[in-house]
Design a protein around this motif. Structure first.
Motif, PDB file in Angstrom:
ATOM      1  N   MET A   1      -4.272  46.918  -4.840  1.00  0.00           N
ATOM      2  CA  MET A   1      -4.040  46.576  -3.672  1.00  0.00           C
ATOM      3  C   MET A   1      -2.525  46.100  -2.986  1.00  0.00           C
ATOM      4  SD  MET A   1      -5.398  43.877  -0.639  1.00  0.00           S
ATOM      5  CE  MET A   1      -6.330  42.995  -1.388  1.00  0.00           C
TER       6      MET A   1
ATOM      7  N   GLY B   1     -10.961  46.370  -9.965  1.00  0.00           N
ATOM      8  CA  GLY B   1     -10.730  46.987  -8.708  1.00  0.00           C
ATOM      9  C   GLY B   1      -9.918  47.865  -8.731  1.00  0.00           C
TER      10      GLY B   1
ATOM     11  N   LYS C   1      -7.221  37.957 -11.600  1.00  0.00           N
ATOM     12  CA  LYS C   1      -6.371  38.822 -10.425  1.00  0.00           C
ATOM     13  C   LYS C   1      -5.222  38.543 -11.045  1.00  0.00           C
ATOM     14  CE  LYS C   1      -8.938  37.116  -6.542  1.00  0.00           C
ATOM     15  NZ  LYS C   1      -8.874  36.870  -5.081  1.00  0.00           N
TER      16      LYS C   1
ATOM     17  N   LEU D   1      -0.011  45.646  -1.025  1.00  0.00           N
ATOM     18  CA  LEU D   1       0.881  44.945   0.502  1.00  0.00           C
ATOM     19  C   LEU D   1       1.993  45.283   1.367  1.00  0.00           C
ATOM     20  CD1 LEU D   1      -0.613  40.950  -0.357  1.00  0.00           C
ATOM     21  CD2 LEU D   1      -1.861  42.531   1.928  1.00  0.00           C
TER      22      LEU D   1
ATOM     23  N   ILE E   1      -7.573  29.760 -10.427  1.00  0.00           N
ATOM     24  CA  ILE E   1      -8.084  29.645  -8.643  1.00  0.00           C
ATOM     25  C   ILE E   1      -9.614  29.530  -8.477  1.00  0.00           C
ATOM     26  CG2 ILE E   1      -8.640  31.350  -6.854  1.00  0.00           C
ATOM     27  CD1 ILE E   1      -6.140  33.725  -8.355  1.00  0.00           C
ATOM     28  N   GLU E   2     -10.407  29.677  -9.555  1.00  0.00           N
ATOM     29  CA  GLU E   2     -12.231  28.995  -8.931  1.00  0.00           C
ATOM     30  C   GLU E   2     -12.349  29.395 -10.435  1.00  0.00           C
ATOM     31  OE1 GLU E   2     -13.880  31.033  -5.703  1.00  0.00           O
ATOM     32  OE2 GLU E   2     -15.644  30.730  -7.055  1.00  0.00           O
TER      33      GLU E   2
ATOM     34  N   PRO F   1      -7.545  43.296  -9.660  1.00  0.00           N
ATOM     35  CA  PRO F   1      -7.864  42.772  -9.708  1.00  0.00           C
ATOM     36  C   PRO F   1      -8.517  43.516 -11.344  1.00  0.00           C
ATOM     37  CG  PRO F   1      -9.011  43.545  -8.044  1.00  0.00           C
ATOM     38  CD  PRO F   1      -7.568  44.250  -7.859  1.00  0.00           C
TER      39      PRO F   1
ATOM     40  N   PHE G   1     -12.290  42.234 -13.711  1.00  0.00           N
ATOM     41  CA  PHE G   1     -13.754  41.931 -13.774  1.00  0.00           C
ATOM     42  C   PHE G   1     -14.391  41.819 -15.434  1.00  0.00           C
ATOM     43  CE2 PHE G   1     -13.619  44.080 -10.118  1.00  0.00           C
ATOM     44  CZ  PHE G   1     -13.096  43.813  -9.708  1.00  0.00           C
TER      45      PHE G   1
ATOM     46  N   GLY H   1      -5.119  34.118  -3.081  1.00  0.00           N
ATOM     47  CA  GLY H   1      -5.891  35.066  -4.526  1.00  0.00           C
ATOM     48  C   GLY H   1      -7.534  34.039  -4.111  1.00  0.00           C
ATOM     49  N   GLU H   2      -7.217  33.731  -3.380  1.00  0.00           N
ATOM     50  CA  GLU H   2      -8.611  32.622  -2.997  1.00  0.00           C
ATOM     51  C   GLU H   2      -9.558  33.857  -2.799  1.00  0.00           C
ATOM     52  OE1 GLU H   2      -9.629  27.852  -1.350  1.00  0.00           O
ATOM     53  OE2 GLU H   2      -8.497  29.767   0.286  1.00  0.00           O
ATOM     54  N   GLU H   3     -10.991  33.000  -3.413  1.00  0.00           N
ATOM     55  CA  GLU H   3     -11.809  33.794  -3.640  1.00  0.00           C
ATOM     56  C   GLU H   3     -12.728  34.177  -2.130  1.00  0.00           C
ATOM     57  OE1 GLU H   3     -11.540  35.977  -6.048  1.00  0.00           O
ATOM     58  OE2 GLU H   3     -13.655  36.629  -6.172  1.00  0.00           O
TER      59      GLU H   3
ATOM     60  N   VAL I   1     -15.240  43.291  -2.099  1.00  0.00           N
ATOM     61  CA  VAL I   1     -13.909  43.425  -1.662  1.00  0.00           C
ATOM     62  C   VAL I   1     -13.253  42.396  -3.315  1.00  0.00           C
ATOM     63  CG1 VAL I   1     -13.165  40.613  -0.932  1.00  0.00           C
ATOM     64  CG2 VAL I   1     -15.658  41.732   0.230  1.00  0.00           C
ATOM     65  N   GLU I   2     -12.069  43.251  -3.025  1.00  0.00           N
ATOM     66  CA  GLU I   2     -11.148  43.359  -3.980  1.00  0.00           C
ATOM     67  C   GLU I   2     -11.970  44.134  -5.450  1.00  0.00           C
ATOM     68  OE1 GLU I   2     -10.016  39.542  -5.326  1.00  0.00           O
ATOM     69  OE2 GLU I   2      -8.500  39.252  -3.287  1.00  0.00           O
ATOM     70  N   GLY I   3     -12.699  45.223  -4.659  1.00  0.00           N
ATOM     71  CA  GLY I   3     -13.348  46.095  -5.440  1.00  0.00           C
ATOM     72  C   GLY I   3     -14.869  45.277  -6.317  1.00  0.00           C
ATOM     73  N   GLU I   4     -14.763  44.209  -6.180  1.00  0.00           N
ATOM     74  CA  GLU I   4     -15.717  43.339  -6.456  1.00  0.00           C
ATOM     75  C   GLU I   4     -17.511  43.651  -5.427  1.00  0.00           C
ATOM     76  OE1 GLU I   4     -17.165  39.277  -9.082  1.00  0.00           O
ATOM     77  OE2 GLU I   4     -15.166  39.372  -7.407  1.00  0.00           O
TER      78      GLU I   4
ATOM     79  N   LEU J   1      -8.637  41.614   5.110  1.00  0.00           N
ATOM     80  CA  LEU J   1      -8.330  41.332   3.917  1.00  0.00           C
ATOM     81  C   LEU J   1      -7.008  41.498   3.526  1.00  0.00           C
ATOM     82  CD1 LEU J   1      -9.142  39.419   0.717  1.00  0.00           C
ATOM     83  CD2 LEU J   1      -9.122  41.895  -0.024  1.00  0.00           C
ATOM     84  N   LYS J   2      -6.416  42.941   3.505  1.00  0.00           N
ATOM     85  CA  LYS J   2      -4.932  42.427   3.663  1.00  0.00           C
ATOM     86  C   LYS J   2      -3.960  42.280   4.475  1.00  0.00           C
ATOM     87  CE  LYS J   2      -4.236  46.787   2.039  1.00  0.00           C
ATOM     88  NZ  LYS J   2      -3.182  47.897   1.846  1.00  0.00           N
TER      89      LYS J   2
ATOM     90  N   TYR K   1      -1.405  39.248 -10.207  1.00  0.00           N
ATOM     91  CA  TYR K   1      -0.269  39.873  -8.578  1.00  0.00           C
ATOM     92  C   TYR K   1       0.533  40.037  -9.265  1.00  0.00           C
ATOM     93  CZ  TYR K   1      -3.928  37.650  -5.988  1.00  0.00           C
ATOM     94  OH  TYR K   1      -5.372  37.239  -5.583  1.00  0.00           O
TER      95      TYR K   1
END
Lengths: 436, 220
Positions: free
Chosen positions: B45, B42, B75, B47, B2-3, B61, B63, A15-17, A77-80, A115-116, B77
């Motif tokens: 997704m 978003g 996000k 996988l 995450i950040e 995701p 926002f 999940g890292e950006e 990317v991921e909707g952003e 990305l996947k 999961y």
């Protein structure tokens, strides 16, 4: 997880950006932008989230040049939104807009798929990394436990060797003790046997000493009479009276009897000592040519003191060749076996001893009508310290010692017994002993 | 987390839907995707899957941009529920800011629920999180099925844990948004406590939750 310092350690955070440039490469963008130029666009570029170009193709933008119209589309990317596709063309038409949309969709699809792929790769790599580290750890602990078990096995071997040596020493010690113990038992029996005649010999001698004073008194009376002047007739009469007073007729008879008995007693002691000496073979070399019939008799005579009074001993002895062995040890073995028979029944014991020569072996059979051995004990009678007697009475080593001795001459010993009916012990000794 | 980029006023949070195999974690995300407005989120997704069963994870995701310009990305999961995918679960669980445990309400599944919950407890510790501090919401899914444990019985069992327990049917679409709202609120509160989102960055809790939870027109 505690990775080694040496192992290159990749860490992914699911999940890292990610920025656009990390997801899509120049090489992937370029063909698409090239087709944009082929379709008529003068300049095509993909910009990142800071509006810096990741890839740009076509006419270089010129300062002071007239502004060229452009078609711009965001990339996600991921909707952003994370970048832009910018296509420049002198005159925008629906044709160019359609081409721009196709290129945008192709770029977006590549971004999504990349990305996947990256996410699955990250998960996969971190799983591989983790399982590798677990393997390293379990490998290390396996190696540790392996070396531990190896040491343990080595140590165990050493321990077993040590214990075996200890047992051997203890066993040898016990055998020696048993020999000493049976010699002690024997000595006690012998002492009693010697004490008996010795007792009455002493008593007889004591009486005899008293008799001697009577003899002296008589002789002194004679001496006295001879110094006096008396008639022969008187002398006869006086000495006869004195003789009668001193009961010398009886004393002479008795003294003779006493001496005869004492002589017999001394003879008995002499025989016992001789038996003992020959049993112990004190005078002989360790190994000699031995006649087992003789040894059987010797053993019997040594055991005579502990033989029940009403015991019947039958012998059926065949002439035997002499065999080379230590007679002292053989007697010990025979004694241990016969002693068992003697204690197997209090009254009415019948002991049968037979010897024979069978196919190159000397066979000694010792049979008794004693109490027998219960079947559950039969398998253990040769075990060291196995005894059914009370504590202090038997050491449980008698048959063990006997077997040791017989086997040391290459022989065998077998026991057959029925409880309440009797026991048979059969010893076989090879005529030509293999030596010790 | 995450950040957290104070300079660029950006925070990325991670929510994880945990639970035994086939308890409906992906269905929860599909339901959220359908029910919540497109603006705030978003695309879902998914996988690679085999036989429609998650083997990596799904990602949805969300926002939010505060009037102050502070951005929060959330996000969400799912993890693969099958026992064999434990390593993947651990990887996804790393740095989670909130967890939804999706349990299967069917009586026959109670053992699997307990085993998976044990596994969650163990893995939370393994990835360096504190079980007592990570916001956790329990959802009992599949309330539409027969042969399920009655609600009061579940509340009796789980009540003593002090954890919020929500009944849901992801297939019928109820209880899912409530579960999400609960975990979003708790996750925001936990992040706020650590970072001072409201005091230092001018992020309003109500606005944040309302923005994330905007429900589609047809549902209002």
């Amino acid at each position: 997880m505690t990775p080694d310092d040496q192992t290159p350690h990749l860490t992914f955070l699911v999940g890292e950006e990610k920025r656009l440039a990390e997801i899509i490469s120049r090489a992937e963008i370029e063909p698409l932008l090239r087709s944009a130029l082929a379709a008529g666009f003068s300049r095509a570029s993909v910009l990142d989230d800071h509006n810096l170009p990741i890839c740009a193709l076509g006419d270089q933008p010129m300062l002071l040049a007239p502004v060229i119209p452009e078609i711009g589309h965001a990339l996600y990317v991921e909707g952003e939104p994370c970048g832009r596709l910018v296509l420049e063309v002198a005159e925008i038409s629906s044709h160019y807009q359609a081409v721009a949309l196709v290129i945008r969709d192709a770029l977006q699809l590549t971004v999504n798929n990349n990305l996947k792929r990256m996410l699955t790769t990250e998960v996969h790599t971190s799983i591989v990394q983790e399982s590798y580290e677990q393997l390293v750890i379990s490998n290390r602990s396996l190696a540790e436990s392996e070396s531990r078990y190896r040491e343990l096995a080595l140590d165990l071997e050493r321990q077993v060797e040590k214990r075996t040596a200890e047992l051997k020493t203890a066993y040898a010690h016990m055998l020696q003790q048993e020999k000493l113990a049976s010699v002690g038992q024997l000595a006690a029996g012998m002492a009693h046997e010697i004490n008996n005649p010795n007792g009455f010999v002493l008593s007889n001698l004591n009486t005899f000493r008293k008799y001697i004073t009577r003899f002296r008194e008589m002789l002194e009376f004679y001496n006295l009479l001879t110094t006096r002047d008396i008639s022969l007739e008187n002398l006869r009469r006086l000495s006869k009276e004195r003789w009668k007073e001193l009961k010398l007729d009886f004393i002479f008879l008795d003294a003779e009897e006493l001496l005869k008995q004492s002589m017999e007693g001394a003879e008995r002691i002499k025989k016992i000592v001789a038996d003992l000496k020959s049993f112990a073979h004190i005078d002989e070399a360790p190994d000699a040519d031995v006649d087992l019939n003789v040894e059987l008799e010797r053993t019997l005579s040594v055991l005579a003191p502990s033989m029940p009074a009403d015991a019947a001993v039958e012998r059926c002895l065949a002439p035997l060749p002499r065999i080379s062995c230590n007679p002292g040890l053989i007697c010990q073995a025979l004694m241990n076996i016969i002693q068992n028979s003697l204690s197997s029944r209090e009254t009415g014991l019948c002991l049968r001893l037979a010897t024979a020569l069978e196919g190159g072996s000397v066979v000694v059979t010792i049979w008794d009508n004693g109490c027998g051995i219960p079947p559950e004990h039969l398998g253990r009678v040769f075990d060291p310290f196995f005894t059914t007697q009370d504590v202090g009475k038997g050491t449980g080593m008698g048959l063990t010692v006997a077997r040791e001795i017989i086997m040391s001459y290459g022989g065998t010993i077998a026991i057959d017994s029925r409880e309440g009916a009797g026991t048979t012990v059969i010893i076989r000794l090879p005529q030509e002993s293999g030596g010790r | 987390m995450i950040e957290f980029d104070e300079q660029n006023k950006r925070l990325v949070l991670k929510l994880v839907y945990y639970g035994p195999a086939l308890s409906g974690k992906t269905t929860n995300l599909l339901c959220l995707h359908d029910r919540l407005l497109h603006e705030g989120r978003g695309e879902l997704m998914m996988l690679d899957t085999t036989d429609d069963r998650t083997i990596y994870f799904d990602l949805l995701p969300f926002f939010y941009v505060a009037p102050s310009g502070f951005k929060i990305k959330l996000k969400v999961y799912t993890v693969p529920g099958q026992v064999r995918h434990d390593a993947t679960r651990k990887a996804v669980l790393q740095r989670a800011d909130g967890v939804v445990f999706v349990a299967d309400s069917q009586a026959a599944q109670m053992n699997n629920n307990f085993e998976s919950f044990d596994n969650l407890e163990k893995n939370i510790a393994l990835v360096g999180l504190s079980f007592d501090r990570v916001p956790l919401v329990i959802q009992f899914n599949k309330r539409d099925l027969k042969g399920i444990i009655p609600e009061d019985e579940l509340r009796e069992t789980w009540g003593p844990t002090g954890l919020p327990v929500i009944m849901a049917s992801a297939l019928q679409g109820w209880g899912v948004v409530e579960t999400f709202r609960d975990v979003v609120e708790r996750t925001f509160d936990a992040a706020d406590l650590r970072l001072g989102l409201q005091s230092r960055f001018g992020v309003d809790r109500g606005d944040f939750v309302a923005t994330i939870m905007r429900i589609g027109q047809e549902d209002q």
